[in-house]
Design an enzyme around this catalytic site. Structure first.
Site, PDB file in Angstrom:
ATOM      1  N   ARG A  78       2.478   2.740   8.933  1.00  0.00           N
ATOM      2  CA  ARG A  78       1.544   3.246  10.428  1.00  0.00           C
ATOM      3  C   ARG A  78       2.326   3.379  11.246  1.00  0.00           C
ATOM      4  O   ARG A  78       2.291   5.014  12.074  1.00  0.00           O
ATOM      5  CB  ARG A  78       0.130   2.676  11.089  1.00  0.00           C
ATOM      6  CG  ARG A  78      -0.519   2.107  10.105  1.00  0.00           C
ATOM      7  CD  ARG A  78      -1.589   1.582  10.734  1.00  0.00           C
ATOM      8  NE  ARG A  78      -3.170   1.235   9.217  1.00  0.00           N
ATOM      9  CZ  ARG A  78      -3.864   0.604   8.588  1.00  0.00           C
ATOM     10  NH1 ARG A  78      -2.992  -0.340   8.779  1.00  0.00           N
ATOM     11  NH2 ARG A  78      -4.752   0.720   8.264  1.00  0.00           N
TER      12      ARG A  78
ATOM     13  N   SER B 297       6.341  -0.598  10.318  1.00  0.00           N
ATOM     14  CA  SER B 297       4.861  -0.598  10.231  1.00  0.00           C
ATOM     15  C   SER B 297       4.066   0.837   8.887  1.00  0.00           C
ATOM     16  O   SER B 297       5.709   2.028   9.603  1.00  0.00           O
ATOM     17  CB  SER B 297       3.492  -1.048  10.441  1.00  0.00           C
ATOM     18  OG  SER B 297       2.621   0.079  10.769  1.00  0.00           O
TER      19      SER B 297
ATOM     20  N   HIS C 235       8.537  -3.870   4.101  1.00  0.00           N
ATOM     21  CA  HIS C 235       8.605  -4.137   2.126  1.00  0.00           C
ATOM     22  C   HIS C 235      10.180  -4.007   1.653  1.00  0.00           C
ATOM     23  O   HIS C 235       9.962  -5.045   0.921  1.00  0.00           O
ATOM     24  CB  HIS C 235       8.216  -2.845   1.773  1.00  0.00           C
ATOM     25  CG  HIS C 235       6.574  -1.913   2.598  1.00  0.00           C
ATOM     26  ND1 HIS C 235       6.776  -0.727   2.703  1.00  0.00           N
ATOM     27  CD2 HIS C 235       5.575  -2.806   2.489  1.00  0.00           C
ATOM     28  CE1 HIS C 235       5.360  -1.123   3.452  1.00  0.00           C
ATOM     29  NE2 HIS C 235       5.231  -1.480   2.543  1.00  0.00           N
TER      30      HIS C 235
ATOM     31  N   GLY D 142       5.181 -10.067   3.469  1.00  0.00           N
ATOM     32  CA  GLY D 142       5.415 -10.288   4.793  1.00  0.00           C
ATOM     33  C   GLY D 142       4.362 -11.174   6.145  1.00  0.00           C
ATOM     34  O   GLY D 142       2.869 -10.759   6.127  1.00  0.00           O
TER      35      GLY D 142
ATOM     36  N   LEU E 105       6.270   3.194   1.399  1.00  0.00           N
ATOM     37  CA  LEU E 105       7.563   1.996   1.655  1.00  0.00           C
ATOM     38  C   LEU E 105       8.858   2.391   2.651  1.00  0.00           C
ATOM     39  O   LEU E 105       8.908   2.861   2.987  1.00  0.00           O
ATOM     40  CB  LEU E 105       8.035   1.718   0.443  1.00  0.00           C
ATOM     41  CG  LEU E 105       6.856   1.511  -0.469  1.00  0.00           C
ATOM     42  CD1 LEU E 105       7.603   1.334  -1.875  1.00  0.00           C
ATOM     43  CD2 LEU E 105       6.539   0.495  -0.326  1.00  0.00           C
ATOM     44  N   HIS E 106       8.812   1.192   3.648  1.00  0.00           N
ATOM     45  CA  HIS E 106      10.155   0.968   4.493  1.00  0.00           C
ATOM     46  C   HIS E 106      10.838   0.149   4.865  1.00  0.00           C
ATOM     47  O   HIS E 106      10.613  -0.877   3.187  1.00  0.00           O
ATOM     48  CB  HIS E 106       9.700   0.969   6.451  1.00  0.00           C
ATOM     49  CG  HIS E 106       7.957  -0.151   6.199  1.00  0.00           C
ATOM     50  ND1 HIS E 106       8.328  -0.967   6.036  1.00  0.00           N
ATOM     51  CD2 HIS E 106       6.854   0.585   6.068  1.00  0.00           C
ATOM     52  CE1 HIS E 106       7.002  -2.193   6.351  1.00  0.00           C
ATOM     53  NE2 HIS E 106       6.267  -0.638   6.788  1.00  0.00           N
TER      54      HIS E 106
ATOM     55  N   LYS F  28       4.581 -10.005   9.413  1.00  0.00           N
ATOM     56  CA  LYS F  28       3.893  -8.780   9.927  1.00  0.00           C
ATOM     57  C   LYS F  28       2.233 -10.029   9.890  1.00  0.00           C
ATOM     58  O   LYS F  28       1.647  -9.272  10.614  1.00  0.00           O
ATOM     59  CB  LYS F  28       4.236  -7.728   9.294  1.00  0.00           C
ATOM     60  CG  LYS F  28       3.038  -6.718   9.512  1.00  0.00           C
ATOM     61  CD  LYS F  28       4.441  -6.239  11.315  1.00  0.00           C
ATOM     62  CE  LYS F  28       3.335  -4.917  11.693  1.00  0.00           C
ATOM     63  NZ  LYS F  28       2.270  -3.876  11.185  1.00  0.00           N
TER      64      LYS F  28
ATOM     65  N   MET G 122       1.090  -1.492   0.094  1.00  0.00           N
ATOM     66  CA  MET G 122       0.149  -0.122  -0.026  1.00  0.00           C
ATOM     67  C   MET G 122       0.931   0.756   0.747  1.00  0.00           C
ATOM     68  O   MET G 122       0.356   2.670   0.294  1.00  0.00           O
ATOM     69  CB  MET G 122      -1.296  -0.132   1.189  1.00  0.00           C
ATOM     70  CG  MET G 122      -1.995  -1.487   1.186  1.00  0.00           C
ATOM     71  SD  MET G 122      -3.002  -0.992   2.139  1.00  0.00           S
ATOM     72  CE  MET G 122      -2.745  -0.238   3.726  1.00  0.00           C
ATOM     73  N   GLY G 123       1.862   1.063  -0.138  1.00  0.00           N
ATOM     74  CA  GLY G 123       2.791   2.463  -0.257  1.00  0.00           C
ATOM     75  C   GLY G 123       3.551   2.809   1.093  1.00  0.00           C
ATOM     76  O   GLY G 123       3.301   2.251   2.136  1.00  0.00           O
TER      77      GLY G 123
HETATM   78  P1  AMP Z   1       1.288  -2.638   3.276  1.00  0.00           P
HETATM   79  O1  AMP Z   1       2.378  -2.121   2.992  1.00  0.00           O
HETATM   80  O2  AMP Z   1       1.235  -2.789   4.738  1.00  0.00           O
HETATM   81  O3  AMP Z   1      -0.382  -3.462   3.061  1.00  0.00           O
HETATM   82  O4  AMP Z   1       2.471  -4.257   2.807  1.00  0.00           O
HETATM   83  C1  AMP Z   1       2.854  -4.706   2.204  1.00  0.00           C
HETATM   84  C2  AMP Z   1       3.476  -6.038   2.169  1.00  0.00           C
HETATM   85  O5  AMP Z   1       4.583  -5.630   3.259  1.00  0.00           O
HETATM   86  C3  AMP Z   1       2.007  -7.197   3.154  1.00  0.00           C
HETATM   87  O6  AMP Z   1       3.011  -8.165   2.430  1.00  0.00           O
HETATM   88  C4  AMP Z   1       3.416  -7.129   4.561  1.00  0.00           C
HETATM   89  O7  AMP Z   1       3.377  -8.133   5.418  1.00  0.00           O
HETATM   90  C5  AMP Z   1       4.699  -6.666   4.527  1.00  0.00           C
HETATM   91  N1  AMP Z   1       5.003  -6.198   5.536  1.00  0.00           N
HETATM   92  C6  AMP Z   1       4.618  -4.691   6.152  1.00  0.00           C
HETATM   93  N2  AMP Z   1       5.253  -4.117   7.209  1.00  0.00           N
HETATM   94  C7  AMP Z   1       6.185  -5.024   7.277  1.00  0.00           C
HETATM   95  C8  AMP Z   1       7.536  -5.566   8.244  1.00  0.00           C
HETATM   96  N3  AMP Z   1       8.334  -4.702   9.022  1.00  0.00           N
HETATM   97  N4  AMP Z   1       8.029  -6.700   7.667  1.00  0.00           N
HETATM   98  C9  AMP Z   1       8.236  -7.632   6.960  1.00  0.00           C
HETATM   99  N5  AMP Z   1       7.227  -7.465   5.684  1.00  0.00           N
HETATM  100  C10 AMP Z   1       6.217  -6.324   6.327  1.00  0.00           C
END
Ligand code: AMP
Length: 304
Positions: free
Chosen positions: A206, A204, A56, A166, A52-53, A168, A49-50
């Site tokens: 967030r 995260s 990601h 992830g 990014l850290h 997570k 969902m962008g």
């Molecule tokens: P999101 O952008 O939050 O929807 O996350 C996109 C992908 O990145 C998902 O598969 C998450 O599980 C993964 N992700 C997010 N944060 C982490 C993290 N701290 N460690 C590993 N994977 C992550």
């Protein structure tokens, strides 16, 4: 005075780091299909969902290690947000994301609009089944149906050989595995461990919402998981008691749930005699920010 050619003072050639190639940015299914049609070899998809850290980026690196090309999707999917959740406020910064992905050497980015993804309200919906009714699914009704809808769509648009998620979002990962198995989507799913900050906070998007005080309070989540893991040799009740104690003692943390479940079925492991792996999962609100985290613990006597 002119410097003789070849003298020690002659200007050295300037070595600059190679400029990373920008990923090809696509916004529509048609643009994406054109780019994908020009690639040869295997491809891996990382859905995000962008905002990014490093978390990601660890998914991106895993994808790069396993495929010739990597496609990253960036889309804040309205279908997975409930009323009153943070869909509008969710951090969005496509330019910063593209810079990170260029540095990481990603080939293709797919960043569609809502109108592109949902030109009409989707009538055919995915029922994610029982795993979606507990933990995150209980607090966020409809969340996983929305997640699986967009996962199925992006998988169909990208048609990757493998896709990386992830740990997570452990419940999401389990549901995506079920989606792919039950609908014969024929894509390999790879899970990647949680990336944490130096002090243990799970990375995260967030976390950007947290004030410094809230950031400190948020450490209670990982603290609770670690306290639970330390008690694992004494069984599931001890794990939950230890984890809950940390969260209850923390300032400014409103606990949503702390649960110990079977990592595959997500059924509660409240049988004190259970041994083997259990997923200890926690969700809590810190200020107005809802955070989740999890850790696999080994229940039962420790073997030397
Ligand atoms: P999101 O952008 O939050 O929807 O996350 C996109 C992908 O990145 C998902 O598969 C998450 O599980 C993964 N992700 C997010 N944060 C982490 C993290 N701290 N460690 C590993 N994977 C992550």
């Amino acid at each position: 005075m002119a410097t003789p050619a070849g003298a020690a003072t002659a200007a050295r050639p300037v070595h600059t780091a190679p400029t990373p190639l920008e990923p090809v940015l696509t916004h529509t299914g048609e643009e994406l299909a054109a780019v994908l049609g020009s690639l040869t070899g295997t491809r891996a998809l990382v859905m995000t969902m962008g905002s990014l850290h490093e978390g990601h980026l660890s998914l991106v690196r895993e994808a790069q290690a396993r495929a010739d090309h990597v496609v990253v999707s960036i889309y804040v999917n309205p279908l997975q947000f409930g009323p009153g959740e943070d869909f509008e406020a969710y951090p969005r910064d496509l330019e910063a994301d593209l810079a990170l992905l260029a540095r990481a050497g990603v080939d293709v980015v797919f960043a569609p609009s809502d109108a592109e993804m949902y030109p009409t309200r989707p009538l055919v919906r995915i029922d994610p089944g029982p795993v979606a009714t507990v933990l995150e699914g209980r607090t966020r009704p409809g969340h996983f149906a929305g997640v699986l809808q967009v996962v199925a769509k992006v998988l169909n648009l990208v048609r990757p050989d493998l896709t990386v998620f992830g740990e997570k979002d452990a419940q999401q990962l389990a549901l995506v595995r079920t989606l792919v198995r039950d609908l014969d989507l024929g894509v390999e799913i790879v899970g990647v461990p949680i990336r944490r900050e130096a002090d243990g906070l799970a990375m995260s998007s967030r976390n950007a919402y947290l004030s410094p005080g809230e950031r400190a309070s948020a450490l209670a989540l990982v603290g609770a998981l670690r306290a639970g893991a330390d008690a694992a040799d004494r069984g599931s009740e001890a794990v939950l008691t230890a984890a809950r104690a940390v969260l209850e003692a923390a300032d400014g943390v409103a606990l949503d749930y702390v649960a110990l479940v079977d990592p595959k079925t997500f059924l509660p492991l409240d049988d004190g005699a259970h041994t083997g792996p259990g997923l200890l999962a926690v969700a809590a609100r810190v200020g107005s920010t809802r955070l989740i985290d999890n850790l696999t613990v080994q229940l039962g006597p420790r073997h030397p």
